[in-house]
Motif scaffolding. Sequence first.
Motif, PDB file in Angstrom:
ATOM      1  N   VAL A 278       0.830  -1.257  -0.009  1.00  0.00           N
ATOM      2  CA  VAL A 278      -0.160  -0.111  -0.001  1.00  0.00           C
ATOM      3  C   VAL A 278       1.049   1.276  -0.013  1.00  0.00           C
ATOM      4  CG1 VAL A 278      -1.910   1.188   1.224  1.00  0.00           C
ATOM      5  CG2 VAL A 278      -1.763  -1.169   1.261  1.00  0.00           C
ATOM      6  N   VAL A 279       1.062   1.816  -1.258  1.00  0.00           N
ATOM      7  CA  VAL A 279       1.907   3.116  -1.231  1.00  0.00           C
ATOM      8  C   VAL A 279       1.355   4.464  -0.664  1.00  0.00           C
ATOM      9  CG1 VAL A 279       3.120   4.661  -2.945  1.00  0.00           C
ATOM     10  CG2 VAL A 279       2.827   2.163  -3.410  1.00  0.00           C
ATOM     11  N   ASN A 280      -0.209   4.412  -0.919  1.00  0.00           N
ATOM     12  CA  ASN A 280      -0.885   5.458  -0.244  1.00  0.00           C
ATOM     13  C   ASN A 280      -2.307   5.021  -0.027  1.00  0.00           C
ATOM     14  OD1 ASN A 280      -1.339   8.227   0.518  1.00  0.00           O
ATOM     15  ND2 ASN A 280      -1.129   9.157  -1.504  1.00  0.00           N
ATOM     16  N   ALA A 281      -2.794   5.760   0.993  1.00  0.00           N
ATOM     17  CA  ALA A 281      -4.068   5.489   1.178  1.00  0.00           C
ATOM     18  C   ALA A 281      -4.835   6.526   1.893  1.00  0.00           C
ATOM     19  CB  ALA A 281      -4.228   4.203   2.248  1.00  0.00           C
ATOM     20  N   ARG A 282      -5.848   6.989   0.886  1.00  0.00           N
ATOM     21  CA  ARG A 282      -6.633   8.194   1.729  1.00  0.00           C
ATOM     22  C   ARG A 282      -7.954   8.010   1.860  1.00  0.00           C
ATOM     23  NH1 ARG A 282     -10.505  11.655   0.112  1.00  0.00           N
ATOM     24  NH2 ARG A 282     -10.386  13.977   0.481  1.00  0.00           N
TER      25      ARG A 282
ATOM     26  N   GLU B 152      10.972   0.172 -13.717  1.00  0.00           N
ATOM     27  CA  GLU B 152      10.243   0.140 -12.443  1.00  0.00           C
ATOM     28  C   GLU B 152       8.688  -0.440 -12.554  1.00  0.00           C
ATOM     29  OE1 GLU B 152      10.211   3.975 -10.432  1.00  0.00           O
ATOM     30  OE2 GLU B 152      12.712   3.861 -10.193  1.00  0.00           O
ATOM     31  N   SER B 153       8.137  -0.823 -11.524  1.00  0.00           N
ATOM     32  CA  SER B 153       6.838  -1.418 -11.541  1.00  0.00           C
ATOM     33  C   SER B 153       5.743  -0.228 -11.355  1.00  0.00           C
ATOM     34  CB  SER B 153       6.643  -2.439 -10.515  1.00  0.00           C
ATOM     35  OG  SER B 153       6.705  -1.983  -9.259  1.00  0.00           O
ATOM     36  N   GLY B 154       4.709  -0.289 -12.070  1.00  0.00           N
ATOM     37  CA  GLY B 154       3.771   0.675 -11.796  1.00  0.00           C
ATOM     38  C   GLY B 154       2.829   0.497 -10.603  1.00  0.00           C
ATOM     39  N   ASN B 155       1.657   1.115 -10.465  1.00  0.00           N
ATOM     40  CA  ASN B 155       0.936   0.987  -9.233  1.00  0.00           C
ATOM     41  C   ASN B 155      -0.567   1.077  -9.779  1.00  0.00           C
ATOM     42  OD1 ASN B 155       2.878   1.476  -7.655  1.00  0.00           O
ATOM     43  ND2 ASN B 155       2.782   3.779  -7.630  1.00  0.00           N
ATOM     44  N   TYR B 156      -1.353   0.393  -9.013  1.00  0.00           N
ATOM     45  CA  TYR B 156      -2.851   0.202  -8.895  1.00  0.00           C
ATOM     46  C   TYR B 156      -3.443   1.366  -8.243  1.00  0.00           C
ATOM     47  CZ  TYR B 156      -1.816  -4.487 -10.487  1.00  0.00           C
ATOM     48  OH  TYR B 156      -1.292  -5.714 -11.290  1.00  0.00           O
ATOM     49  N   VAL B 157      -4.228   2.073  -8.922  1.00  0.00           N
ATOM     50  CA  VAL B 157      -5.097   3.269  -8.183  1.00  0.00           C
ATOM     51  C   VAL B 157      -6.477   2.592  -7.954  1.00  0.00           C
ATOM     52  CG1 VAL B 157      -6.022   5.407  -8.401  1.00  0.00           C
ATOM     53  CG2 VAL B 157      -3.718   4.845  -9.051  1.00  0.00           C
TER      54      VAL B 157
ATOM     55  N   GLU C 254       2.532  -1.231   4.197  1.00  0.00           N
ATOM     56  CA  GLU C 254       2.380  -2.883   4.358  1.00  0.00           C
ATOM     57  C   GLU C 254       1.658  -3.306   3.325  1.00  0.00           C
ATOM     58  OE1 GLU C 254       0.435  -3.371   8.039  1.00  0.00           O
ATOM     59  OE2 GLU C 254       1.946  -2.314   9.226  1.00  0.00           O
ATOM     60  N   SER C 255       1.638  -4.621   2.894  1.00  0.00           N
ATOM     61  CA  SER C 255       0.827  -5.345   1.930  1.00  0.00           C
ATOM     62  C   SER C 255      -0.373  -5.121   2.237  1.00  0.00           C
ATOM     63  CB  SER C 255       1.479  -6.775   1.903  1.00  0.00           C
ATOM     64  OG  SER C 255       0.603  -7.388   0.934  1.00  0.00           O
ATOM     65  N   PHE C 256      -1.258  -5.011   1.154  1.00  0.00           N
ATOM     66  CA  PHE C 256      -2.600  -4.769   1.352  1.00  0.00           C
ATOM     67  C   PHE C 256      -3.380  -6.176   1.764  1.00  0.00           C
ATOM     68  CE2 PHE C 256      -2.605  -6.855  -2.781  1.00  0.00           C
ATOM     69  CZ  PHE C 256      -3.491  -7.907  -2.781  1.00  0.00           C
ATOM     70  N   LYS C 257      -2.565  -7.284   1.696  1.00  0.00           N
ATOM     71  CA  LYS C 257      -2.762  -8.705   2.286  1.00  0.00           C
ATOM     72  C   LYS C 257      -2.844  -8.755   3.838  1.00  0.00           C
ATOM     73  CE  LYS C 257      -1.545 -10.631  -2.096  1.00  0.00           C
ATOM     74  NZ  LYS C 257      -0.621 -12.042  -2.512  1.00  0.00           N
ATOM     75  N   ALA C 258      -1.966  -7.735   4.540  1.00  0.00           N
ATOM     76  CA  ALA C 258      -1.719  -7.982   5.684  1.00  0.00           C
ATOM     77  C   ALA C 258      -2.928  -7.950   6.776  1.00  0.00           C
ATOM     78  CB  ALA C 258      -0.680  -6.850   6.115  1.00  0.00           C
ATOM     79  N   HIS C 259      -4.038  -7.130   6.582  1.00  0.00           N
ATOM     80  CA  HIS C 259      -5.167  -7.128   7.436  1.00  0.00           C
ATOM     81  C   HIS C 259      -6.338  -7.452   6.818  1.00  0.00           C
ATOM     82  CE1 HIS C 259      -2.466  -5.095  10.129  1.00  0.00           C
ATOM     83  NE2 HIS C 259      -1.948  -4.148   9.118  1.00  0.00           N
TER      84      HIS C 259
END
Length: 986
Positions: free
Chosen positions: A330-334, A410-415, A350-355
């Motif tokens: 999770v790069v950013n969370a608003r 570099e890898s991209g991101n999912y929005v 943290e990984s989005f799978k963590a919680h």
Amino acid sequence: MSDSPSNKTSRSTFTYSAIVFFVVFFIGVSASFVWQNQQNHIQRTQAHALAQTYSYQLRSVLDHNLSGIYSLAALVHEFGGFTRWFPQVAESLHQLYPEVNNFALSPNGIVEQVYPLAGNEQAIGFNQLMDIEQGTDAWVTLQQQKLILSGPVNLVQGGQGLVARYPITLEDRNEGPEQFWGFSNVVIRVDALLKSAQFQALVEQGFAYRLDRVDLETPLVISENNAEALVEPVVIEMSLPGVRWRLALAPESGWFPAHLWLVYGIACIGVAGLVARFVFMGLRIKEQKELLAILLTEQTEHANASDDRLNRTLMAIPDPLLEISQTGCVVNARMPNDESELADYFKEGESFKAHLPESVIEVFEFVFQEVLRSETLSHRGAVFCLSINDVRHLWFEMSVVFQASPRSGESGNYVVLLRDISIRHESEQQLRIAATAFETQDGMLISDQHNRIIKVNQAFQKISGYSESEVIGQTPSILQSGRHDKAFYEGMFEQLTNKGTWEGEVWNKRKNGEIYPEWLSISTVQDFQGLVSHYVATFKDISERKASERQIRQLNYYDSLTRLANRTLLLEEMMFYVQEKSLRSLQSVVLFIDLDHFKDVNDVWGHNTGDQLLQQVAARLTEATRAQDIVARFGGDEFLILLEPVDISSNADRALYRASHVAEKIFKAFERPFSLNQMDYQISASIGLAVFDEQCHDPLEVIKQAELAMYEAKSLGRSRYCFYQTGMQERVLERVQLESDLRQALVNGEFTLHVQPQWNAQRSMVGAEALLRWQHPERGIVSPGVFIPLAEESRLILPIGEWVLRTACQWLSEWRFNESMSDFILSVNVSAVQFSQEDFVQQVQRILSEYDVVAGSLQLELTESMLAHDQQDIITKMSELKALGVQISLDDFGTGYSSLSYLHQLPIDQLKIDQSFVANIEQGEKNASLAESIISLGHNLGMEVIAEGVETEVQFNWLAEQGCDLFQGFGLAKPMSITELLDSLK
């Protein structure tokens, strides 16, 4: 050129690993050496214990089998060299000592009698004193006058064996020293001895052994197995009669196989290498962590730059917005203020799978894959649910766009845009729940205010068999079975009106006419005015549950031990015959079966064996009856059989004939021995039969009649059957009344003691036997043969016996001042029930002290049959009585089953010859020889002998000539009162 830090670290890592390897290897070798020493010590200790065990077994088997030689020698000595009894006695001994090859008697050292003779014929005439091989041991036995075990020797009948000799001497008729008569011999084959001592098990356990006789100058090998493997063996020496044996024992494979050192070495190298490898890997991981820390710093700087860009974008979006890297971080969370609960599931860095739960993770991964496959690199419409504190559930719809990184490589991101659709989803869920709830496995029916059916579900159609179109517009009465009356339905609707609900069990009818039970629940639905607008009914078919209840109920009807019907099932079946069949023109018979002397099985072998016997009895009773008959266990060792009713309209005796036939089949089945713990046991049964027909209205009364008939069968001698007859009840009541009178006899002083004098050979009265008499106020004199068994069975013999003992001691106390009766001895009979009391000896001691009686003037008479019970307890109590000074007489000698080997252990003063032997003295030489043998045996055992039942002068004179000491019988004096006895002495 100097080495880099990474190279130096690698060399130090290898050095530390090598040091660890050598340290662990040294510790492993040391531990292996200590461990092996301990194992060697334990192995030798176990072998020594095993050798002691087998030497003890060998000694025990020899001691047990050589004990018979003393019995033969004692009988030869007691009968003065008379040996015609030898075959019978040797046969009995051979059953007790099966390992013995043969018993023999050798007058003057020459074998004359051998048992068994078959296979040992060559031993007859063998001169032991003159034989080259056995002569030395025979002369040593004669000189030392004790039992000596010789062997192993070559037997004249073939094979090798051990020969035990015991010298027998007889008294010189001229009163000189005892003269050598010969030997009593026991021959035991070596292989039979080792088999009995289970030496084969020693071989099976992997041991080599050698058994030597070591009392000779040159040890003699008795038996051995793989003796060449005996390296540093454990040695046990045994002292046997006249000889010493030695048992040497060692494992066939040796105490410590050499190849184990190689195994230990390989194991130590392997463990040391493994530990060194772990150390090496740990140090390498530490190096990698230092490198990863440097890389993490660089990634953090790059992430900060991305954060600035995303924050500006998120400010314009009202829904939760996530930016997740292709690696799942999770790069950013608003999160807007009203979605604060969602922040706990998506934490930056943290990984989005963590919680997230696994189900939501799967949704995210699926959507990410679809985005990459899509031409537009986007996806929308996926839905997932999150649980907030296990109380509230939030539903979200996802919209995802993939954003490639501007930097190459570099890898991209999912929005990810999340829209809260919880309210919409809950509404849809409620609709689905309502539809699904209606289509449950329970049948459901909805009717209007007029009770007309407007809706049914699939379960209703499946259970009732009616389709929805067939019941719409109908009333629920279409399902009525007819088992409920009008009042039942009126009560149902009255409760619905008052309470709004009704619940209960109803019998309804399917479309095919089948009637079935169901559990019905009805609720009313009211409109806004409070009036009933609909009825909602749910029901469940409970046919299987009812069947299960019946099955459970049936389980309560069977005995857990024998699997037979129990008392409850039998009584219900009999009541069914009475109520349903009424037994018109039908007749059945009840058989009441009681095992004879079953209590002896429990007392001797324990209740587990008794349970085995009951199970086998149940099986044989079932085999002896038909499938329609009911075999039940009534309780304890009592069984009942209810025969299937038969039509007696054409033959009135048909049921009785069949019942007799079944009883005979049962007796025939009981003729076969029962197998209890690999032993055959014979038991009989007594059977009572009672007729069960339309005249009977109480099953318990029929069972009671059958029980009375069973007791009648027992009174007639057991192992027979008897039909109930009028009058049996009266006999039982008479017995109960007699027992009640017996309980009052002591209180009312109805017992008296008579005495019958005892005489010596000079016809002088030297003592008397106390005899109990009951003077009943209505019955008159009651025979002891009638009330004594009843007193023993009811244990009333205990207070009665104590009264007799007190009365006798009171007389003895009064006579002690009379010089003419100073040597007078009074005998009192003691019941087996009395003698079995734990405090019987203390009771006798207390009464003697209370009346200050000289203990030697009291003689207690015990029956020979009593000796068959707890022998150790009998010896202990007799010894304690002898210590008090009380004399002990053994009554009815010759009619019981006491063994001579047991008899000589008892401290008995007097043997009483049973009157059956005395009465037959004039009938022939064989009968006279029995009485003569008893007199001789009693004298040889140091006992006084008295004969009872002396009726004639011929009997008296013959017994006196044979050396009988005392006499008692009607021919000398009949039983008399104590007053008459004292007058006779005067």
